[in-house]
Design an enzyme around this catalytic site. Structure first.
Site, PDB file in Angstrom:
ATOM      1  N   ASP A 271     -18.476  32.935  87.171  1.00 34.47           N
ATOM      2  CA  ASP A 271     -16.745  32.391  87.784  1.00 34.47           C
ATOM      3  C   ASP A 271     -16.965  32.120  89.238  1.00 34.47           C
ATOM      4  O   ASP A 271     -15.917  31.494  89.199  1.00 34.47           O
ATOM      5  CB  ASP A 271     -16.026  34.059  87.435  1.00 34.47           C
ATOM      6  CG  ASP A 271     -16.315  33.942  85.735  1.00 34.47           C
ATOM      7  OD1 ASP A 271     -14.837  33.614  85.914  1.00 34.47           O
ATOM      8  OD2 ASP A 271     -16.666  34.853  85.556  1.00 34.47           O
TER       9      ASP A 271
ATOM     10  N   GLN B 105     -16.684  39.863  74.451  1.00 34.00           N
ATOM     11  CA  GLN B 105     -16.501  38.253  74.530  1.00 34.00           C
ATOM     12  C   GLN B 105     -17.888  37.657  73.788  1.00 34.00           C
ATOM     13  O   GLN B 105     -17.860  36.649  73.217  1.00 34.00           O
ATOM     14  CB  GLN B 105     -16.531  38.028  76.766  1.00 34.00           C
ATOM     15  CG  GLN B 105     -15.296  38.048  76.273  1.00 34.00           C
ATOM     16  CD  GLN B 105     -15.394  38.976  77.857  1.00 34.00           C
ATOM     17  OE1 GLN B 105     -15.956  39.881  77.089  1.00 34.00           O
ATOM     18  NE2 GLN B 105     -14.342  38.960  78.336  1.00 34.00           N
TER      19      GLN B 105
ATOM     20  N   GLY C 243     -12.001  31.902  81.343  1.00 30.92           N
ATOM     21  CA  GLY C 243     -13.896  31.325  80.925  1.00 30.92           C
ATOM     22  C   GLY C 243     -13.266  30.154  82.195  1.00 30.92           C
ATOM     23  O   GLY C 243     -12.090  30.125  82.418  1.00 30.92           O
ATOM     24  N   ALA C 244     -13.809  30.313  83.666  1.00 27.83           N
ATOM     25  CA  ALA C 244     -13.932  29.150  84.414  1.00 27.83           C
ATOM     26  C   ALA C 244     -12.903  28.057  84.507  1.00 27.83           C
ATOM     27  O   ALA C 244     -12.746  27.612  85.220  1.00 27.83           O
ATOM     28  CB  ALA C 244     -14.566  30.058  85.979  1.00 27.83           C
TER      29      ALA C 244
END
Length: 349
Positions: free
Chosen positions: A240, A199, A50-51
């Site tokens: 992202d 995910q 996750g960014a």
């Protein structure tokens, strides 16, 4: 179950503690880190993902590098820091939060170059902690802005995990869901499984289920059917990297969801911390797309699901065209088309 947090900081022991997301939902285990090399591996191997969470983790990683950097003079210290920053930045090329957090840490060191190197190390420690706390505040603000676009009884589709497990807390795409739960709203969430790493089913469904939110997992190829049945009123996903024109890189499959949403007249919202917006990247064509190993597709669970030796194409991300996006929702406000002009205005505020 106790609240699932992707990132914890042990202030007394000077250690970063990460939830191992590669083994969820079967096991809940935390791993401790205190080296830049360990942090690099945690990002590369998707222990943390996750960014926003990657950015926070990288900031702590650069602090760990600073701890063991030369102390004889600032030039040698900063040279070492820059080398380790480039090293950490290479762990995942698509998430712009990674390079953003590292640049913030570098800038903080430069701002204090006239101070004793030992003092700079302490300053970088506090800066990493500040980035961590700021991420929590950003996520909550995104949720507060997003919830104004929703109403009680809403049906939401989300893809991948832009939840609490992808950030320091609340999540980006899931933040309005947690806030709606607090308000007592009656709403439903459909979580795409998100092939090939799942995910959506292993992370998003897990965290929402544990929070008592009405969540239903579907396979990626069921999204069109669910939309056609009128069950979806809004699509909310994370990102992202967002280019200056609004093109958005997110987990592979997001572009397909956006095409379906546009066909069925369903609004497509991007939940975006401003560090995920890269005004130096003109369009989605300029965003580097990470390609991952073939085993994620052919033998994800130790069982071969394709002929051994078959060619595999496994990009980790795709780019949703800005034309398919209804709004980009940030902590600073909601950005509508034309994105090229309005994203500029966002940063002028």
């Amino acid at each position: 179950m106790a609240e699932l947090l992707a990132i914890k900081w042990d202030d007394n022991r000077d250690k970063l503690i990460l939830l191992d997301q590669t083994i969820l939902p079967n096991k809940i285990e935390y791993i401790e880190y205190d080296t830049a090399e360990g942090v690099y591996d945690s990002i590369k191997d998707m222990i943390v993902r996750g960014a926003p969470a990657i950015g926070v983790t990288a900031a702590y990683g650069l602090y760990f590098a600073a701890k063991v950097a030369p102390e004889d003079n600032f030039e040698n210290f900063f040279k070492y820091l820059k080398e380790k920053s480039s090293y950490l930045d290479s762990s995942r090329p698509t998430a712009v939060n990674l390079s953003w957090a590292l640049k913030v840490m570098e800038s903080k060191a430069l701002e204090n170059k006239d101070k004793d190197v030992k003092e700079i190390k302490s300053i970088l420690r506090e800066e990493a902690k500040r980035i961590h706390e700021e991420d929590i505040e950003i996520c909550k603000a995104i949720g507060e802005n997003l919830i104004t676009l929703l109403k009680d009884g809403v049906g939401i589709l989300t893809h991948c995990n832009a939840g609490q497990l992808a950030t320091s807390k609340y999540g980006t795409a899931t933040s309005p869901m947690y806030l709606a739960k607090e308000k007592g709203w009656n709403f439903k969430v459909y979580s795409d499984e998100t092939r090939p790493r799942l995910q959506g089913s292993t992370l998003t469904a897990l965290e929402l289920y544990e929070a008592g939110i009405d969540v239903t997992t579907i396979t990626d190829n069921m999204a069109a059917m669910v939309m056609s049945q009128g069950k979806i009123d809004a699509v909310i996903v994370g990102c992202d990297r967002i280019a200056a024109n609004g093109d958005t890189a997110n987990k592979i499959g997001t572009m397909g969801v956006s095409i379906l949403a546009k066909y069925f007249g369903i609004p497509m919202y991007i939940a975006a911390p401003t560090p995920s917006i890269d005004m130096n990247t003109k369009t989605g064509k300029d965003i580097p797309i990470e390609e991952r190993n073939s085993e994620e597709i052919t033998s994800r669970f130790g069982v071969w699901t394709a002929p051994k030796g078959v060619k595999v194409y496994n990009p980790g991300f795709d780019v949703t065209p800005h034309e398919n996006i209804t709004a980009i929702v940030t902590e600073k406000g909601i950005v509508y088309p034309p994105f090229k002009e309005n994203l500029k205005k966002l940063f002028e505020k």
